[in-house]
Scaffold this motif. Structure first.
Motif, PDB file in Angstrom:
ATOM      1  N   ALA A 108     -12.001 -38.444   4.118  1.00 20.36           N
ATOM      2  CA  ALA A 108     -11.706 -37.089   3.649  1.00 20.36           C
ATOM      3  C   ALA A 108     -12.059 -36.065   4.718  1.00 20.36           C
ATOM      4  O   ALA A 108     -11.317 -35.106   4.944  1.00 20.36           O
ATOM      5  CB  ALA A 108     -12.481 -36.801   2.360  1.00 20.36           C
ATOM      6  N   PHE A 109     -13.178 -36.281   5.391  1.00 23.24           N
ATOM      7  CA  PHE A 109     -13.611 -35.353   6.425  1.00 23.24           C
ATOM      8  C   PHE A 109     -12.595 -35.290   7.563  1.00 23.24           C
ATOM      9  O   PHE A 109     -12.220 -34.220   8.021  1.00 23.24           O
ATOM     10  CB  PHE A 109     -14.986 -35.771   6.962  1.00 23.24           C
ATOM     11  CG  PHE A 109     -15.490 -34.874   8.057  1.00 23.24           C
ATOM     12  CD1 PHE A 109     -15.951 -33.602   7.778  1.00 23.24           C
ATOM     13  CD2 PHE A 109     -15.499 -35.309   9.373  1.00 23.24           C
ATOM     14  CE1 PHE A 109     -16.423 -32.774   8.784  1.00 23.24           C
ATOM     15  CE2 PHE A 109     -15.968 -34.491  10.389  1.00 23.24           C
ATOM     16  CZ  PHE A 109     -16.429 -33.222  10.092  1.00 23.24           C
ATOM     17  N   PHE A 110     -12.117 -36.443   8.013  1.00 25.96           N
ATOM     18  CA  PHE A 110     -11.159 -36.458   9.116  1.00 25.96           C
ATOM     19  C   PHE A 110      -9.769 -35.996   8.664  1.00 25.96           C
ATOM     20  O   PHE A 110      -9.041 -35.389   9.440  1.00 25.96           O
ATOM     21  CB  PHE A 110     -11.095 -37.842   9.762  1.00 25.96           C
ATOM     22  CG  PHE A 110     -12.350 -38.167  10.515  1.00 25.96           C
ATOM     23  CD1 PHE A 110     -12.762 -37.389  11.582  1.00 25.96           C
ATOM     24  CD2 PHE A 110     -13.148 -39.233  10.134  1.00 25.96           C
ATOM     25  CE1 PHE A 110     -13.932 -37.663  12.271  1.00 25.96           C
ATOM     26  CE2 PHE A 110     -14.319 -39.523  10.818  1.00 25.96           C
ATOM     27  CZ  PHE A 110     -14.709 -38.735  11.877  1.00 25.96           C
ATOM     28  N   HIS A 111      -9.431 -36.247   7.417  1.00 28.39           N
ATOM     29  CA  HIS A 111      -8.119 -35.848   6.906  1.00 28.39           C
ATOM     30  C   HIS A 111      -7.963 -34.318   6.890  1.00 28.39           C
ATOM     31  O   HIS A 111      -6.929 -33.786   7.300  1.00 28.39           O
ATOM     32  CB  HIS A 111      -7.902 -36.412   5.497  1.00 28.39           C
ATOM     33  CG  HIS A 111      -6.633 -35.951   4.855  1.00 28.39           C
ATOM     34  ND1 HIS A 111      -5.397 -36.411   5.246  1.00 28.39           N
ATOM     35  CD2 HIS A 111      -6.414 -35.057   3.881  1.00 28.39           C
ATOM     36  CE1 HIS A 111      -4.468 -35.823   4.524  1.00 28.39           C
ATOM     37  NE2 HIS A 111      -5.058 -34.996   3.685  1.00 28.39           N
TER      38      HIS A 111
ATOM     39  N   VAL B  32     -11.056 -19.482   8.400  1.00 29.59           N
ATOM     40  CA  VAL B  32     -12.163 -19.433   7.440  1.00 29.59           C
ATOM     41  C   VAL B  32     -12.058 -20.594   6.450  1.00 29.59           C
ATOM     42  O   VAL B  32     -13.058 -21.262   6.157  1.00 29.59           O
ATOM     43  CB  VAL B  32     -12.201 -18.075   6.705  1.00 29.59           C
ATOM     44  CG1 VAL B  32     -13.234 -18.081   5.595  1.00 29.59           C
ATOM     45  CG2 VAL B  32     -12.487 -16.944   7.686  1.00 29.59           C
ATOM     46  N   GLU B  33     -10.864 -20.865   5.948  1.00 27.19           N
ATOM     47  CA  GLU B  33     -10.683 -21.978   5.004  1.00 27.19           C
ATOM     48  C   GLU B  33     -11.051 -23.307   5.652  1.00 27.19           C
ATOM     49  O   GLU B  33     -11.760 -24.125   5.062  1.00 27.19           O
ATOM     50  CB  GLU B  33      -9.234 -22.045   4.518  1.00 27.19           C
ATOM     51  CG  GLU B  33      -8.830 -20.898   3.618  1.00 27.19           C
ATOM     52  CD  GLU B  33      -7.332 -20.867   3.348  1.00 27.19           C
ATOM     53  OE1 GLU B  33      -6.961 -20.415   2.249  1.00 27.19           O
ATOM     54  OE2 GLU B  33      -6.538 -21.303   4.219  1.00 27.19           O
ATOM     55  N   ARG B  34     -10.585 -23.515   6.866  1.00 27.08           N
ATOM     56  CA  ARG B  34     -10.883 -24.766   7.564  1.00 27.08           C
ATOM     57  C   ARG B  34     -12.369 -24.872   7.907  1.00 27.08           C
ATOM     58  O   ARG B  34     -12.962 -25.936   7.833  1.00 27.08           O
ATOM     59  CB  ARG B  34     -10.012 -24.904   8.812  1.00 27.08           C
ATOM     60  CG  ARG B  34      -8.538 -25.165   8.436  1.00 27.08           C
ATOM     61  CD  ARG B  34      -7.647 -25.379   9.634  1.00 27.08           C
ATOM     62  NE  ARG B  34      -7.532 -24.126  10.380  1.00 27.08           N
ATOM     63  CZ  ARG B  34      -7.687 -24.007  11.694  1.00 27.08           C
ATOM     64  NH1 ARG B  34      -7.925 -25.057  12.434  1.00 27.08           N
ATOM     65  NH2 ARG B  34      -7.585 -22.832  12.281  1.00 27.08           N
ATOM     66  N   PHE B  35     -12.971 -23.742   8.280  1.00 27.41           N
ATOM     67  CA  PHE B  35     -14.398 -23.721   8.593  1.00 27.41           C
ATOM     68  C   PHE B  35     -15.222 -24.099   7.362  1.00 27.41           C
ATOM     69  O   PHE B  35     -16.150 -24.913   7.452  1.00 27.41           O
ATOM     70  CB  PHE B  35     -14.823 -22.340   9.103  1.00 27.41           C
ATOM     71  CG  PHE B  35     -16.284 -22.257   9.418  1.00 27.41           C
ATOM     72  CD1 PHE B  35     -16.772 -22.695  10.641  1.00 27.41           C
ATOM     73  CD2 PHE B  35     -17.178 -21.747   8.485  1.00 27.41           C
ATOM     74  CE1 PHE B  35     -18.131 -22.626  10.934  1.00 27.41           C
ATOM     75  CE2 PHE B  35     -18.531 -21.679   8.765  1.00 27.41           C
ATOM     76  CZ  PHE B  35     -19.008 -22.115   9.988  1.00 27.41           C
TER      77      PHE B  35
ATOM     78  N   GLY C  76     -17.754 -30.684   4.303  1.00 25.31           N
ATOM     79  CA  GLY C  76     -17.651 -32.093   4.666  1.00 25.31           C
ATOM     80  C   GLY C  76     -18.858 -32.577   5.442  1.00 25.31           C
ATOM     81  O   GLY C  76     -19.402 -33.657   5.169  1.00 25.31           O
ATOM     82  N   ILE C  77     -19.298 -31.792   6.408  1.00 29.50           N
ATOM     83  CA  ILE C  77     -20.479 -32.156   7.193  1.00 29.50           C
ATOM     84  C   ILE C  77     -21.710 -32.216   6.288  1.00 29.50           C
ATOM     85  O   ILE C  77     -22.549 -33.112   6.417  1.00 29.50           O
ATOM     86  CB  ILE C  77     -20.689 -31.170   8.355  1.00 29.50           C
ATOM     87  CG1 ILE C  77     -19.574 -31.364   9.396  1.00 29.50           C
ATOM     88  CG2 ILE C  77     -22.064 -31.327   8.987  1.00 29.50           C
ATOM     89  CD1 ILE C  77     -19.511 -30.289  10.444  1.00 29.50           C
ATOM     90  N   LYS C  78     -21.789 -31.299   5.359  1.00 31.76           N
ATOM     91  CA  LYS C  78     -22.924 -31.285   4.436  1.00 31.76           C
ATOM     92  C   LYS C  78     -22.927 -32.545   3.567  1.00 31.76           C
ATOM     93  O   LYS C  78     -23.984 -33.167   3.383  1.00 31.76           O
ATOM     94  CB  LYS C  78     -22.853 -30.027   3.562  1.00 31.76           C
ATOM     95  CG  LYS C  78     -24.066 -29.807   2.710  1.00 31.76           C
ATOM     96  CD  LYS C  78     -23.988 -28.479   1.993  1.00 31.76           C
ATOM     97  CE  LYS C  78     -25.181 -28.285   1.097  1.00 31.76           C
ATOM     98  NZ  LYS C  78     -25.118 -27.046   0.349  1.00 31.76           N
TER      99      LYS C  78
ATOM    100  N   ASN D 121     -25.716 -35.581   3.728  1.00 33.15           N
ATOM    101  CA  ASN D 121     -26.472 -35.993   2.547  1.00 33.15           C
ATOM    102  C   ASN D 121     -26.614 -37.512   2.456  1.00 33.15           C
ATOM    103  O   ASN D 121     -27.610 -38.012   1.925  1.00 33.15           O
ATOM    104  CB  ASN D 121     -25.843 -35.430   1.275  1.00 33.15           C
ATOM    105  CG  ASN D 121     -26.135 -33.956   1.108  1.00 33.15           C
ATOM    106  OD1 ASN D 121     -27.100 -33.435   1.653  1.00 33.15           O
ATOM    107  ND2 ASN D 121     -25.292 -33.272   0.355  1.00 33.15           N
ATOM    108  N   PHE D 122     -25.632 -38.260   2.972  1.00 31.43           N
ATOM    109  CA  PHE D 122     -25.776 -39.716   3.018  1.00 31.43           C
ATOM    110  C   PHE D 122     -26.963 -40.086   3.909  1.00 31.43           C
ATOM    111  O   PHE D 122     -27.767 -40.950   3.559  1.00 31.43           O
ATOM    112  CB  PHE D 122     -24.503 -40.389   3.563  1.00 31.43           C
ATOM    113  CG  PHE D 122     -23.377 -40.476   2.577  1.00 31.43           C
ATOM    114  CD1 PHE D 122     -23.387 -41.418   1.559  1.00 31.43           C
ATOM    115  CD2 PHE D 122     -22.293 -39.633   2.666  1.00 31.43           C
ATOM    116  CE1 PHE D 122     -22.341 -41.511   0.648  1.00 31.43           C
ATOM    117  CE2 PHE D 122     -21.242 -39.711   1.774  1.00 31.43           C
ATOM    118  CZ  PHE D 122     -21.267 -40.650   0.757  1.00 31.43           C
TER     119      PHE D 122
END
Length: 113
Positions: free
Chosen positions: A62-65, A74-77, A83-85, A89-90
């Motif tokens: 999902a993160f790479f997609h 702003v939306e992409r940021f 996604g990074i968050k 968390n993992f």
């Protein structure tokens, strides 16, 4: 204690060579990883985590997609940050479960890890 991804990719060759040269190498890793796999050149000590291989794989995909999606900066940021968050968390969860694993911690202490 390698981190899955770039940290492990950088360490893996060195760890293998140290094991080939007769050093006792112990790798501590969560039982769910993307790249950290057992080798004849080192001992693996794994610990349980509260997520599955599928959970981890799905989050990375999902993160790479979303990286290729359209939208304003702003939306992409915001999507990147979220996604990074989630991926971070993992790692945090894995660290917590390592520290709560009394048997593994005792082994590491007794072996002067």
């Amino acid at each position: 204690v390698p981190a899955d991804g770039s940290h492990w990719l950088s360490m893996h060759e060195v760890v293998d060579i140290l094991g080939q040269r007769g050093h006792e190498v112990v790798v501590v890793a969560p039982e769910v990883t993307m790249r950290i796999k057992p080798s004849k050149n080192f001992v693996m000590k794994m610990y349980s985590v509260p997520y599955t291989q599928e959970d981890l794989k799905k989050e990375f995909q999902a993160f790479f997609h979303f990286s290729f999606e359209q939208g304003s900066f702003v939306e992409r940021f915001v999507k990147a940050y979220q996604g990074i968050k989630r991926i971070t968390n993992f790692g945090i969860s894995g660290c917590e479960h390592l520290l709560q694993n009394k048997e593994l911690i005792r082994y590491l202490e007794e072996s002067k890890f």
